[in-house]
Scaffold this motif. Structure first.
Motif, mmCIF file in Angstrom:
data_model
loop_
_atom_site.group_PDB
_atom_site.id
_atom_site.type_symbol
_atom_site.label_atom_id
_atom_site.label_comp_id
_atom_site.label_asym_id
_atom_site.label_seq_id
_atom_site.Cartn_x
_atom_site.Cartn_y
_atom_site.Cartn_z
ATOM 1 N N THR A 1 0.888 -1.159 0.000
ATOM 2 C CA THR A 1 0.000 0.000 0.000
ATOM 3 C C THR A 1 0.927 1.209 0.000
ATOM 4 O O THR A 1 2.070 1.116 0.470
ATOM 5 C CB THR A 1 -0.885 0.047 1.255
ATOM 6 O OG1 THR A 1 -0.027 0.152 2.394
ATOM 7 C CG2 THR A 1 -1.747 -1.193 1.360
ATOM 8 N N TRP A 2 0.456 2.344 -0.506
ATOM 9 C CA TRP A 2 1.385 3.467 -0.658
ATOM 10 C C TRP A 2 1.935 3.936 0.681
ATOM 11 O O TRP A 2 3.084 4.364 0.763
ATOM 12 C CB TRP A 2 0.752 4.610 -1.448
ATOM 13 C CG TRP A 2 -0.428 5.304 -0.826
ATOM 14 C CD1 TRP A 2 -1.747 4.982 -1.001
ATOM 15 C CD2 TRP A 2 -0.412 6.449 0.036
ATOM 16 N NE1 TRP A 2 -2.543 5.846 -0.307
ATOM 17 C CE2 TRP A 2 -1.753 6.766 0.343
ATOM 18 C CE3 TRP A 2 0.601 7.243 0.570
ATOM 19 C CZ2 TRP A 2 -2.112 7.825 1.170
ATOM 20 C CZ3 TRP A 2 0.241 8.308 1.394
ATOM 21 C CH2 TRP A 2 -1.098 8.592 1.689
ATOM 22 N N LYS A 3 1.141 3.786 1.751
ATOM 23 C CA LYS A 3 1.617 4.233 3.065
ATOM 24 C C LYS A 3 2.729 3.330 3.603
ATOM 25 O O LYS A 3 3.527 3.753 4.437
ATOM 26 C CB LYS A 3 0.457 4.276 4.065
ATOM 27 C CG LYS A 3 -0.462 5.459 3.820
ATOM 28 C CD LYS A 3 -1.609 5.513 4.807
ATOM 29 C CE LYS A 3 -2.549 6.642 4.443
ATOM 30 N NZ LYS A 3 -3.855 6.549 5.060
ATOM 31 N N VAL B 1 -3.069 2.014 -4.655
ATOM 32 C CA VAL B 1 -3.556 3.342 -4.271
ATOM 33 C C VAL B 1 -5.063 3.357 -4.530
ATOM 34 O O VAL B 1 -5.511 2.944 -5.598
ATOM 35 C CB VAL B 1 -2.860 4.443 -5.118
ATOM 36 C CG1 VAL B 1 -3.461 5.811 -4.822
ATOM 37 C CG2 VAL B 1 -1.355 4.468 -4.866
ATOM 38 N N SER B 2 -5.847 3.826 -3.560
ATOM 39 C CA SER B 2 -7.298 3.931 -3.759
ATOM 40 C C SER B 2 -7.637 5.256 -4.418
ATOM 41 O O SER B 2 -6.884 6.235 -4.292
ATOM 42 C CB SER B 2 -8.023 3.858 -2.410
ATOM 43 O OG SER B 2 -7.724 2.641 -1.777
ATOM 44 N N GLU C 1 -6.782 9.193 -3.499
ATOM 45 C CA GLU C 1 -5.528 9.301 -2.736
ATOM 46 C C GLU C 1 -4.306 9.434 -3.635
ATOM 47 O O GLU C 1 -3.169 9.321 -3.172
ATOM 48 C CB GLU C 1 -5.355 8.060 -1.842
ATOM 49 C CG GLU C 1 -6.445 7.919 -0.797
ATOM 50 C CD GLU C 1 -6.214 6.743 0.138
ATOM 51 O OE1 GLU C 1 -5.426 5.837 -0.218
ATOM 52 O OE2 GLU C 1 -6.834 6.738 1.211
ATOM 53 N N GLU D 1 -1.806 12.420 -2.782
ATOM 54 C CA GLU D 1 -1.098 12.140 -1.521
ATOM 55 C C GLU D 1 -0.058 11.037 -1.716
ATOM 56 O O GLU D 1 1.068 11.122 -1.209
ATOM 57 C CB GLU D 1 -2.122 11.618 -0.506
ATOM 58 C CG GLU D 1 -2.489 12.552 0.615
ATOM 59 C CD GLU D 1 -3.447 11.833 1.554
ATOM 60 O OE1 GLU D 1 -3.151 11.760 2.747
ATOM 61 O OE2 GLU D 1 -4.481 11.314 1.065
ATOM 62 N N ALA D 2 -0.460 9.999 -2.446
ATOM 63 C CA ALA D 2 0.437 8.862 -2.671
ATOM 64 C C ALA D 2 1.660 9.302 -3.482
ATOM 65 O O ALA D 2 2.802 8.915 -3.171
ATOM 66 C CB ALA D 2 -0.308 7.745 -3.402
ATOM 67 N N HIS E 1 4.008 11.211 -1.356
ATOM 68 C CA HIS E 1 4.704 10.313 -0.438
ATOM 69 C C HIS E 1 5.843 9.565 -1.148
ATOM 70 O O HIS E 1 6.959 9.479 -0.627
ATOM 71 C CB HIS E 1 3.689 9.321 0.146
ATOM 72 C CG HIS E 1 4.254 8.423 1.190
ATOM 73 N ND1 HIS E 1 4.672 8.880 2.422
ATOM 74 C CD2 HIS E 1 4.493 7.078 1.189
ATOM 75 C CE1 HIS E 1 5.136 7.866 3.132
ATOM 76 N NE2 HIS E 1 5.038 6.760 2.409
ATOM 77 N N HIS F 1 -6.639 5.555 -12.305
ATOM 78 C CA HIS F 1 -6.078 6.793 -11.743
ATOM 79 C C HIS F 1 -5.473 7.777 -12.743
ATOM 80 O O HIS F 1 -4.841 8.749 -12.346
ATOM 81 C CB HIS F 1 -4.974 6.430 -10.729
ATOM 82 C CG HIS F 1 -5.456 5.621 -9.576
ATOM 83 N ND1 HIS F 1 -6.717 5.765 -9.046
ATOM 84 C CD2 HIS F 1 -4.840 4.658 -8.830
ATOM 85 C CE1 HIS F 1 -6.857 4.925 -8.023
ATOM 86 N NE2 HIS F 1 -5.741 4.242 -7.886
ATOM 87 N N TRP G 1 -3.127 16.034 -10.632
ATOM 88 C CA TRP G 1 -2.054 16.277 -9.655
ATOM 89 C C TRP G 1 -0.809 16.867 -10.315
ATOM 90 O O TRP G 1 -0.092 17.676 -9.718
ATOM 91 C CB TRP G 1 -1.692 14.963 -8.949
ATOM 92 C CG TRP G 1 -0.521 15.095 -8.018
ATOM 93 C CD1 TRP G 1 -0.556 15.528 -6.727
ATOM 94 C CD2 TRP G 1 0.854 14.800 -8.306
ATOM 95 N NE1 TRP G 1 0.710 15.522 -6.187
ATOM 96 C CE2 TRP G 1 1.592 15.075 -7.139
ATOM 97 C CE3 TRP G 1 1.531 14.326 -9.444
ATOM 98 C CZ2 TRP G 1 2.982 14.888 -7.076
ATOM 99 C CZ3 TRP G 1 2.905 14.156 -9.379
ATOM 100 C CH2 TRP G 1 3.614 14.434 -8.203
#
Ligand code: ATR
Length: 264
Positions: free
Chosen positions: A6-8, A49-50, A53, A56-57, A60, A75, A82
């Motif tokens: 997950t990107w986080k 990535v959802s 997001e 943000e991803a 990051h 996406h 973005w």
């Protein structure tokens, strides 16, 4: 199957493909094979990535030191929104599939990659094409096919969407699809669920090329194959767009045959 982060929770690496779903992506194998062939020590990973997001991803991943990201369904429009510096082509299409996180530049390699895949067929100038579908992939094709000399018609299941699409790109909308074209491209997701499209094949030409953007055999390609027509699935486009992304980031043309072999 790829290892998906997950990107986080993404580890530090060099390149990634983001999407939802993303576990079936063949981009990591394809790019890694090209790095190996060229003696490069980069790491390319799959990142989930959802929707909502993407910005943000990407921020990051930039902070983690990634050099570049490929963006896949659903996406591409969000990545475009973005991007601070999308090129003209990406702006025309309204979709970005390649972002350079170092320079901030973004582009769409699906569109020129698609034209690369047509070269072996040797279409003469003035050929005509039918695009089936009016989603994101259809937008990329509608942007580049006329510039390559094709006269383009569009058909979509939802007629109002086809009408708006035809107006935006200056194309001719048809009510029901026939095979009376030099090139027919299925950009709909019908093939993914093995659904059949209602095409009038009786009017096909001997040299008609039938193209489906989905990987592997679809009912659409199977019908064309039975008529003895030339067919193309989405694997060559995966290679072509990937090779162009590779060049966008690294300034080197990767070996396409190695990339092709890696996704078989
Ligand atoms: P992508 O970005 O991959 O092109 P999309 O934007 O979700 O995908 O668009 C999907 C396209 O597939 C649409 O043109 C959709 O038609 P509608 O506008 O009528 O919804 C088309 N599509 C999906 N399933 C289909 C099916 N079973 N038969 C015909 N068209 C289909």
């Amino acid at each position: 199957m790829n290892e998906v982060y997950t990107w986080k929770n993404a580890p530090s690496a060099d390149f990634a493909v983001i999407g939802d779903p993303i576990d079936h992506s063949r981009s990591p194998q394809m790019h890694s094979a090209a790095y190996d062939a060229l003696g490069l020590v980069y790491r390319y990973i799959c990142v989930h990535v959802s929707a909502g997001e993407v910005g943000e991803a990407l921020e990051h991943l930039t902070h983690l030191g990634f050099r570049g990201v490929n963006v896949t369904v659903p996406h591409k429009a969000e990545a475009m929104a973005w991007s601070k510096e999308p090129d003209v082509l990406a702006q025309q299409i309204g979709a970005v599939n390649t972002v350079d996180l170092i320079t901030g530049l973004a582009t769409n390699t699906d569109a020129p990659g698609f034209l690369d895949t047509l070269l072996p067929f040797g279409f003469p100038p003035g050929s005509n094409a039918l695009i089936l579908g009016a989603g994101g992939s259809a937008r990329a094709l509608a942007t580049v096919l006329p510039s390559a000399g094709f006269t383009v018609d569009i058909w979509n299941r939802t007629a109002e969407k086809a009408e708006a699409f035809a107006k935006e790109f200056g194309l001719n909308r048809i009510e029901s699809p026939t095979a009376n074209y030099d090139l027919i491209v299925n950009t709909t997701s019908a093939g993914l669920s093995q659904e059949k499209l209602d095409i009038d094949w009786s009017q096909h030409r001997a040299n008609t090329v039938v193209y489906d953007l989905v990987y592997g055999q679809t009912p659409f390609l199977a019908e064309a194959h039975q008529l003895g027509l030339r067919t193309q699935d989405g694997k060559e486009l995966l290679v072509a767009q990937g090779a162009r992304s590779f060049r966008f980031w690294l300034g080197i043309d990767p070996p396409r045959d190695v990339m092709r072999q890696a996704i078989q």
